[in-house]
Design an enzyme around this catalytic site. Structure first.
Site, PDB file in Angstrom:
ATOM      1  N   GLY A  93     -22.398  -2.741   4.928  1.00  0.00           N
ATOM      2  CA  GLY A  93     -20.819  -3.560   4.953  1.00  0.00           C
ATOM      3  C   GLY A  93     -21.017  -2.492   7.366  1.00  0.00           C
ATOM      4  O   GLY A  93     -21.966  -1.841   7.304  1.00  0.00           O
ATOM      5  N   CYS A 124     -27.275   1.514   2.114  1.00  0.00           N
ATOM      6  CA  CYS A 124     -26.217   1.705   3.062  1.00  0.00           C
ATOM      7  C   CYS A 124     -24.681   2.122   3.344  1.00  0.00           C
ATOM      8  O   CYS A 124     -24.005   3.159   2.715  1.00  0.00           O
ATOM      9  CB  CYS A 124     -26.420   0.690   4.201  1.00  0.00           C
ATOM     10  N   TYR A 125     -23.445   0.885   4.102  1.00  0.00           N
ATOM     11  CA  TYR A 125     -22.315   0.987   3.055  1.00  0.00           C
ATOM     12  C   TYR A 125     -22.383   1.527   1.752  1.00  0.00           C
ATOM     13  O   TYR A 125     -21.167   1.566   0.987  1.00  0.00           O
ATOM     14  CB  TYR A 125     -21.526   0.406   3.789  1.00  0.00           C
ATOM     15  N   HIS A 215     -32.622   0.077   4.310  1.00  0.00           N
ATOM     16  CA  HIS A 215     -32.302  -1.864   3.776  1.00  0.00           C
ATOM     17  C   HIS A 215     -33.816  -1.438   3.314  1.00  0.00           C
ATOM     18  O   HIS A 215     -34.554  -2.055   4.546  1.00  0.00           O
ATOM     19  CB  HIS A 215     -31.599  -2.167   5.061  1.00  0.00           C
ATOM     20  N   GLU A 217     -34.098  -4.186   1.847  1.00  0.00           N
ATOM     21  CA  GLU A 217     -34.268  -5.389   1.486  1.00  0.00           C
ATOM     22  C   GLU A 217     -34.964  -6.477   3.143  1.00  0.00           C
ATOM     23  O   GLU A 217     -35.369  -7.280   2.877  1.00  0.00           O
ATOM     24  CB  GLU A 217     -33.214  -6.433   1.777  1.00  0.00           C
ATOM     25  N   ASP A 274     -35.324 -29.924   2.879  1.00  0.00           N
ATOM     26  CA  ASP A 274     -33.273 -30.325   1.155  1.00  0.00           C
ATOM     27  C   ASP A 274     -32.908 -31.419   0.917  1.00  0.00           C
ATOM     28  O   ASP A 274     -32.783 -32.082  -0.265  1.00  0.00           O
ATOM     29  CB  ASP A 274     -32.139 -29.534   1.844  1.00  0.00           C
ATOM     30  N   LYS A 358     -34.428 -21.641   0.592  1.00  0.00           N
ATOM     31  CA  LYS A 358     -35.065 -22.058   2.098  1.00  0.00           C
ATOM     32  C   LYS A 358     -35.971 -22.385   0.514  1.00  0.00           C
ATOM     33  O   LYS A 358     -36.840 -23.495   0.628  1.00  0.00           O
ATOM     34  CB  LYS A 358     -35.615 -22.015   3.221  1.00  0.00           C
TER      35      LYS A 358
END
Length: 502
Positions: A93, A124-125, A215, A217, A274, A358
């Site tokens: 964050g 992180c945060y 991070h 991710e 979609d 997606k």
């Protein structure tokens, strides 16, 4: 809706089936049914502190075939207690944990974590929040740390390095922080450092809590998936059973129960992957009783506007943007219907894809047997080609762009590279240039081809198109499309540029 402790939850009862009632009551019923299903499904809970990467954490978890949901960092204990939480991840964050007004996890949630022994991973945060709550010291660093950094693992007296299992002693991770941990909380130990920060990974094995300053991710952290898998699968013992065929059957059954044997459903259409996948789900559920409406605004691609059945679908990133804590990821896209339609409208929404990313939509489409070109179609903007006609938008200029865009897409498929590209399109510029065709001089429009590669659209690089393919596309557009005499290729990356030009 939260459950009272120990109180069983009844499955919502479908209302009487008629066209009017199904249209008015369908969304609420399906929402309740989905919530009930998710209550029974073990999940990783991701608490979002407003990071631009929060949705990437969810994507990485889903890629492991593990179900997860993203919640605001201000979520109440009762909302989480209603679910089977196998683990909690605290996102990054933009705030500083020591500042007044900074977001914090409620005491009730910490109590729930302790009561159930839920494993926690702070990123992180999220790591700083973990350290702040348990008595560590977080303060600004002498130097900020952004970009790739080498992390060196540390083991205290041979202590088990659960999250770093399968990793070398040193590995590359992506950093993005100004604050850092200066003192480890009691009960925690250091398990990772960089040249800039002494504590970039901490752990408390007795309480099953871990913190990472980096991070894992993002794609720039090549060993990140291993770390996340070690936490999600090995530590949390999360079941790896989130598969699209099961999701499809759940939705189809819910629709059939709601609509009944005679009810009808009306759906808006856009024409993308979609819409296609959602339409197939609706068709499998109720067949011809699903009615699609496509509004041709004159700015669709060439030869589009003809369809049998399609349905507009809200995806999970749209939902995330509507619930995210204030911060970079909190911007709500106004062209999405997340949160409902205007009160003046009598219809209600069906959003069969609202829990999917997606890539999961594409996986579901393939499982349903949808043809490859439809499943792997690139994203197309809501306003259509209008935002790719820079300057005045006229029927003539849209027609020129339609022809050029169609040629480019054809050649990408012919060359077998369409699926290597995340998004490809042509932009018609408000610029004319001098050219020579035969013995004559021309003064016509300039077009630019834009092709990018990306996994998440947070960042993107221009596609390194082979010169011979680039030449084929350019020659065909200039020779076959009247009104264009020059073609450029956009080699800008995101950031600093964006994918679309407008």
């Amino acid at each position: 809706m939260a459950l009272a402790p120990g109180k069983p939850r009844e499955r919502p009862r479908p209302p009487k089936t008629s066209l009017q009632t199904s249209l008015k009551e369908m969304t609420e019923y399906l929402k309740q049914s989905a919530q009930l299903g998710n209550l029974d499904r073990p999940q990783i809970a991701i608490l979002d502190f407003g990071s631009q990467y929060s949705h990437l954490i969810a994507r990485r978890v889903r890629e492991m075939k593990v179900y997860c949901e993203l919640y605001s960092c201000l979520v109440e204990k009762e909302d989480l207690a209603a679910h089977k939480i196998t683990g909690i991840i605290l996102s990054g964050g933009p705030n500083s944990v020591y500042e007044e007004g900074a977001p914090h996890v409620s005491q009730g949630v910490w109590d729930l974590i302790k009561e159930r022994g839920i494993p926690v991973l702070g990123i992180c945060y999220g790591m700083q929040e973990l350290a702040h709550v348990y008595g560590g010291k977080v303060a600004p660093g002498q130097e900020r740390e952004y970009g790739k950094a080498t992390v060196k693992s540390h083991s205290k007296d041979g202590e088990e390095m659960t999250l770093f299992e399968g990793l070398p002693e040193e590995f590359i991770m992506w950093m993005s922080h100004g604050d850092k941990l200066h003192a480890v909380p009691e009960g925690f130990s250091k398990c990772g450092s960089t040249a800039n920060a002494e504590f970039v990974a901490i752990q408390n094995l007795s309480t099953r809590m871990w913190g990472l300053q980096f991070h894992p991710e993002v794609t720039h952290s090549p060993m990140g998936p291993t770390i996340l898998s070690n936490f999600v699968v090995k530590v949390c013992q999360s079941p790896t059973d989130w598969v699209m065929t099961d999701y499809a059957e759940e939705f189809i059954q819910s629709v059939r129960e709601q609509v009944g044997p005679e009810g009808h459903v009306i759906g808006a259409v856009s024409g993308g992957v979609d819409s296609t996948v959602a339409a197939v789900l609706m068709n499998r559920a109720i067949g011809e009783r699903f009615h699609a409406i496509l509004v041709d605004n004159g700015c669709l691609r060439k030869d589009e506007g003809k369809c049998d059945w399609l349905l507009q679908g809200t995806l999970y990133p749209d939902v995330i943007e509507s619930i995210s804590y204030k911060g970079p990821s909190a911007t709500i896209k106004t062209h999405h219907n997340v949160g409902g339609l205007p009160a003046s409208m009598k219809l209600k929404l069906i959003e069969p894809l609202r829990e999917l990313f997606k890539d999961e939509v594409r996986e579901l489409g393939m499982a349903l047997g949808i043809d490859e070109p439809s499943v792997w179609r690139h994203p197309f903007p809501g306003p259509g080609l209008a935002i790719r006609v820079l300057g005045e938008v006229t029927a003539e200029r849209v027609a020129i762009l339609q022809e050029a865009d169609d040629i480019m897409i054809q050649e990408l498929w012919n060359a077998g590279v369409y699926r290597d590209i995340a998004q490809a399109f042509v932009v018609l510029l408000p610029v004319k240039s001098v050219g020579v065709m035969g013995d004559g001089r021309t003064y016509e429009n300039v077009a630019s081809v834009r092709c990018v590669t990306t996994t998440d659209f947070m960042t993107a690089e221009f596609y390194r198109m082979p010169y011979d393919l680039m030449e084929t596309i350019s020659n065909r557009i200039i020779n076959e499309v009247r009104g264009i005499n020059r073609v450029a290729y956009d080699i800008s990356s995101k950031p600093p540029a964006t994918v679309e030009w407008e």
